[in-house]
Design a protein around this motif. Structure first.
Motif, PDB file in Angstrom:
ATOM      1  N   PHE A 152      61.912  85.942 -44.498  1.00  0.00           N
ATOM      2  CA  PHE A 152      60.552  86.416 -44.756  1.00  0.00           C
ATOM      3  C   PHE A 152      59.720  85.182 -45.039  1.00  0.00           C
ATOM      4  CE2 PHE A 152      57.148  88.253 -47.399  1.00  0.00           C
ATOM      5  CZ  PHE A 152      56.690  89.208 -46.505  1.00  0.00           C
ATOM      6  N   THR A 153      58.787  84.887 -44.133  1.00  0.00           N
ATOM      7  CA  THR A 153      58.001  83.662 -44.206  1.00  0.00           C
ATOM      8  C   THR A 153      56.564  83.947 -44.630  1.00  0.00           C
ATOM      9  OG1 THR A 153      57.242  83.810 -41.911  1.00  0.00           O
ATOM     10  CG2 THR A 153      59.363  82.703 -42.289  1.00  0.00           C
ATOM     11  N   ASP A 154      55.824  82.875 -44.870  1.00  0.00           N
ATOM     12  CA  ASP A 154      54.390  83.012 -45.139  1.00  0.00           C
ATOM     13  C   ASP A 154      53.708  83.747 -43.994  1.00  0.00           C
ATOM     14  OD1 ASP A 154      54.809  81.532 -47.433  1.00  0.00           O
ATOM     15  OD2 ASP A 154      54.011  79.673 -46.602  1.00  0.00           O
ATOM     16  N   GLY A 155      54.122  83.436 -42.763  1.00  0.00           N
ATOM     17  CA  GLY A 155      53.552  84.100 -41.587  1.00  0.00           C
ATOM     18  C   GLY A 155      53.844  85.587 -41.579  1.00  0.00           C
ATOM     19  N   ASP A 156      55.070  85.973 -41.959  1.00  0.00           N
ATOM     20  CA  ASP A 156      55.403  87.401 -42.047  1.00  0.00           C
ATOM     21  C   ASP A 156      54.519  88.090 -43.078  1.00  0.00           C
ATOM     22  OD1 ASP A 156      57.564  87.376 -40.167  1.00  0.00           O
ATOM     23  OD2 ASP A 156      58.874  86.545 -41.712  1.00  0.00           O
ATOM     24  N   LEU A 157      54.283  87.422 -44.202  1.00  0.00           N
ATOM     25  CA  LEU A 157      53.430  87.992 -45.238  1.00  0.00           C
ATOM     26  C   LEU A 157      52.004  88.177 -44.725  1.00  0.00           C
ATOM     27  CD1 LEU A 157      52.898  88.966 -48.099  1.00  0.00           C
ATOM     28  CD2 LEU A 157      52.581  86.574 -48.773  1.00  0.00           C
ATOM     29  N   ARG A 158      51.461  87.153 -44.059  1.00  0.00           N
ATOM     30  CA  ARG A 158      50.097  87.272 -43.523  1.00  0.00           C
ATOM     31  C   ARG A 158      49.996  88.412 -42.514  1.00  0.00           C
ATOM     32  NH1 ARG A 158      50.572  81.760 -43.829  1.00  0.00           N
ATOM     33  NH2 ARG A 158      51.126  81.545 -41.639  1.00  0.00           N
ATOM     34  N   ARG A 159      50.968  88.501 -41.601  1.00  0.00           N
ATOM     35  CA  ARG A 159      50.940  89.578 -40.601  1.00  0.00           C
ATOM     36  C   ARG A 159      51.061  90.946 -41.261  1.00  0.00           C
ATOM     37  NH1 ARG A 159      53.515  85.443 -38.000  1.00  0.00           N
ATOM     38  NH2 ARG A 159      55.593  86.061 -38.714  1.00  0.00           N
ATOM     39  N   THR A 160      51.885  91.039 -42.300  1.00  0.00           N
ATOM     40  CA  THR A 160      52.056  92.296 -43.020  1.00  0.00           C
ATOM     41  C   THR A 160      50.750  92.709 -43.697  1.00  0.00           C
ATOM     42  OG1 THR A 160      54.403  91.832 -43.364  1.00  0.00           O
ATOM     43  CG2 THR A 160      53.391  93.426 -44.845  1.00  0.00           C
ATOM     44  N   LEU A 161      50.091  91.754 -44.338  1.00  0.00           N
ATOM     45  CA  LEU A 161      48.812  92.045 -44.998  1.00  0.00           C
ATOM     46  C   LEU A 161      47.734  92.395 -43.980  1.00  0.00           C
ATOM     47  CD1 LEU A 161      48.831  89.253 -47.726  1.00  0.00           C
ATOM     48  CD2 LEU A 161      49.213  91.718 -48.062  1.00  0.00           C
ATOM     49  N   ASP A 162      47.719  91.697 -42.849  1.00  0.00           N
ATOM     50  CA  ASP A 162      46.737  91.979 -41.795  1.00  0.00           C
ATOM     51  C   ASP A 162      46.877  93.404 -41.259  1.00  0.00           C
ATOM     52  OD1 ASP A 162      45.629  89.457 -41.994  1.00  0.00           O
ATOM     53  OD2 ASP A 162      46.630  88.671 -40.189  1.00  0.00           O
ATOM     54  N   ARG A 163      48.104  93.914 -41.243  1.00  0.00           N
ATOM     55  CA  ARG A 163      48.339  95.282 -40.754  1.00  0.00           C
ATOM     56  C   ARG A 163      48.063  96.330 -41.833  1.00  0.00           C
ATOM     57  NH1 ARG A 163      53.759  93.575 -38.992  1.00  0.00           N
ATOM     58  NH2 ARG A 163      54.444  95.225 -40.382  1.00  0.00           N
ATOM     59  N   GLY A 164      47.748  95.885 -43.033  1.00  0.00           N
ATOM     60  CA  GLY A 164      47.438  96.819 -44.113  1.00  0.00           C
ATOM     61  C   GLY A 164      48.648  97.523 -44.686  1.00  0.00           C
ATOM     62  N   VAL A 165      49.815  96.921 -44.552  1.00  0.00           N
ATOM     63  CA  VAL A 165      51.046  97.519 -45.065  1.00  0.00           C
ATOM     64  C   VAL A 165      51.033  97.474 -46.599  1.00  0.00           C
ATOM     65  CG1 VAL A 165      53.563  97.249 -45.152  1.00  0.00           C
ATOM     66  CG2 VAL A 165      52.344  96.881 -43.003  1.00  0.00           C
ATOM     67  N   ASP A 166      51.446  98.562 -47.223  1.00  0.00           N
ATOM     68  CA  ASP A 166      51.525  98.633 -48.682  1.00  0.00           C
ATOM     69  C   ASP A 166      52.765  97.887 -49.148  1.00  0.00           C
ATOM     70  OD1 ASP A 166      51.556  99.218 -51.379  1.00  0.00           O
ATOM     71  OD2 ASP A 166      51.837 101.379 -51.108  1.00  0.00           O
ATOM     72  N   LEU A 167      52.580  96.734 -49.738  1.00  0.00           N
ATOM     73  CA  LEU A 167      53.701  95.906 -50.173  1.00  0.00           C
ATOM     74  C   LEU A 167      54.503  96.533 -51.307  1.00  0.00           C
ATOM     75  CD1 LEU A 167      52.059  92.366 -50.107  1.00  0.00           C
ATOM     76  CD2 LEU A 167      53.571  93.391 -48.399  1.00  0.00           C
ATOM     77  N   HIS A 168      53.891  97.445 -52.035  1.00  0.00           N
ATOM     78  CA  HIS A 168      54.570  98.070 -53.171  1.00  0.00           C
ATOM     79  C   HIS A 168      55.549  99.161 -52.749  1.00  0.00           C
ATOM     80  CE1 HIS A 168      52.136  95.886 -56.039  1.00  0.00           C
ATOM     81  NE2 HIS A 168      51.077  96.184 -55.312  1.00  0.00           N
ATOM     82  N   SER A 169      55.448  99.619 -51.505  1.00  0.00           N
ATOM     83  CA  SER A 169      56.343 100.700 -51.069  1.00  0.00           C
ATOM     84  C   SER A 169      57.100 100.351 -49.787  1.00  0.00           C
ATOM     85  CB  SER A 169      55.527 101.982 -50.849  1.00  0.00           C
ATOM     86  OG  SER A 169      54.593 101.796 -49.799  1.00  0.00           O
TER      87      SER A 169
END
Length: 98
Positions: free
Chosen positions: A22-39
């Motif tokens: 899990f990289t910084d890039g994965d985190l950015r892409r996840t946030l860009d897609r609006g994924v709820d990180l808490h669930s």
């Protein structure tokens, strides 16, 4: 279980074998897609696998792997493919390899 390196977290199974990263890039892409990180489990948003090196490889070999794969970090595994560490481009810079 996770093993952290600069800009990267390795996700490993109970036998310390790499499931993914899990990289910084994965985190950015996840946030860009609006994924709820808490669930959302990290296994749903990580990059499967990972580029690895072995402890006996020369620093120059690790650098070439990073350059060839356009990455800044490598996972270091033993002869049984168990995760034993991580190597980052910054480590190589500090050591004067780059």
């Amino acid at each position: 279980m996770t093993a952290k390196g600069l800009g990267m977290t390795a996700v490993v199974d109970e036998d310390s074998r790499i499931s993914g990263i899990f990289t910084d890039g994965d985190l950015r892409r996840t946030l860009d897609r609006g994924v709820d990180l808490h669930s959302t489990a990290v296994t749903e948003v990580m990059t499967p696998g990972g580029i690895t090196s072995q402890p006996e490889h020369l620093a120059a070999e690790a650098l070439k792997l990073m350059e060839d794969n356009k990455i800044n970090s490598l996972l270091v595994v033993d002869e049984d493919s168990n995760l034993i560490g991580a190597l980052n481009m910054h480590d190589l810079l500090r050591a004067g390899v780059v």
